[in-house]
Write a protein that holds these residues in place. Structure first.
Motif, PDB file in Angstrom:
ATOM      1  N   GLN A 142       0.649   5.006   1.379  1.00 14.43           N
ATOM      2  CA  GLN A 142      -0.115   5.840   2.320  1.00 14.43           C
ATOM      3  C   GLN A 142       0.332   7.286   2.149  1.00 14.43           C
ATOM      4  O   GLN A 142       1.527   7.584   2.191  1.00 14.43           O
ATOM      5  CB  GLN A 142       0.144   5.400   3.757  1.00 14.43           C
ATOM      6  N   TRP A 197      -0.785  11.405   3.413  1.00 18.46           N
ATOM      7  CA  TRP A 197      -1.646  12.274   4.196  1.00 18.46           C
ATOM      8  C   TRP A 197      -0.993  13.656   4.283  1.00 18.46           C
ATOM      9  O   TRP A 197       0.226  13.793   4.178  1.00 18.46           O
ATOM     10  CB  TRP A 197      -1.920  11.677   5.584  1.00 18.46           C
ATOM     11  N   PRO A 208       0.833  -1.210   0.000  1.00 20.67           N
ATOM     12  CA  PRO A 208       0.000   0.000   0.000  1.00 20.67           C
ATOM     13  C   PRO A 208       0.869   1.262   0.000  1.00 20.67           C
ATOM     14  O   PRO A 208       1.968   1.266   0.509  1.00 20.67           O
ATOM     15  CB  PRO A 208      -0.786  -0.113   1.293  1.00 20.67           C
TER      16      PRO A 208
END
Length: 182
Positions: A159, A161, A157
């Motif tokens: 990620q 943010w 994955p």
């Protein structure tokens, strides 16, 4: 004294029928030898010639297939020359950090594992933690991996943010290199 004729009369008194019979017998024996010795060799010759013809055709087809495969191999080698050369290079974490720092403000690598992959390759798994301004930088980094000196693949994955006007990203990469065989 009686006169002995010195003339040979053997040709005057010959039997034509006997001569023809002996000639016929000679021809029959000669034909027997011809049929007995030469005809089997002719059959064997024809059989061998047929086998040779089949083997030549098979050899020619194999040669054509081999030539096609060799041309394909040469084409693949030339198309993938950079990748093949990259497999031979060892992975240097510091060089990778330098490369990644062209796209990210901060880069950290954490080694997850190093394992044998299909016997001929070594697989490094690393976690990359980075700080960037825009997602475009991340995509440019992904494109740059195609030109990087080692074989590096980004793995999921991924990620991302936002924090303090910057984008944090954590993702995994896999690095492949040839295993040195001694």
């Amino acid at each position: 004294m009686a006169s002995v004729s010195r003339r040979d009369k053997s040709l005057e008194e010959f039997d034509v029928v006997k001569l023809l019979l002996f000639l016929l017998l000679f021809v029959a024996v000669a034909m027997g030898f011809i049929l007995g010795f030469i005809v089997p060799d002719i059959r064997e010759y024809k059989s061998t010639k047929s086998t040779l013809s089949t083997e030549r055709a098979t050899t020619q087809r194999i040669y054509e297939v081999l030539s096609e495969r060799e041309n394909e191999l040469l084409a693949l080698r030339s198309q993938n020359r950079k990748i093949l050369e990259a497999f031979g290079k060892s992975f240097d974490e510091e060089r990778f950090k330098t490369h990644a720092s062209q796209f990210f403000d901060a880069v950290a690598l954490e080694k997850q594992s190093k394992a044998e992959f299909e016997e001929d390759f070594t697989l490094y798994e690393l976690t990359v933690t980075s700080l960037l301004d825009t997602p475009v930088q991340f995509y440019r980094f992904l494109e740059s991996l195609n030109r990087y000196e080692a074989i590096v693949r980004t793995d999921f994955p991924i990620q991302m943010w936002a924090e303090d006007g910057k984008i944090n990203a954590i993702f995994n990469i896999k690095v492949y290199e040839l295993t040195v065989q001694e």
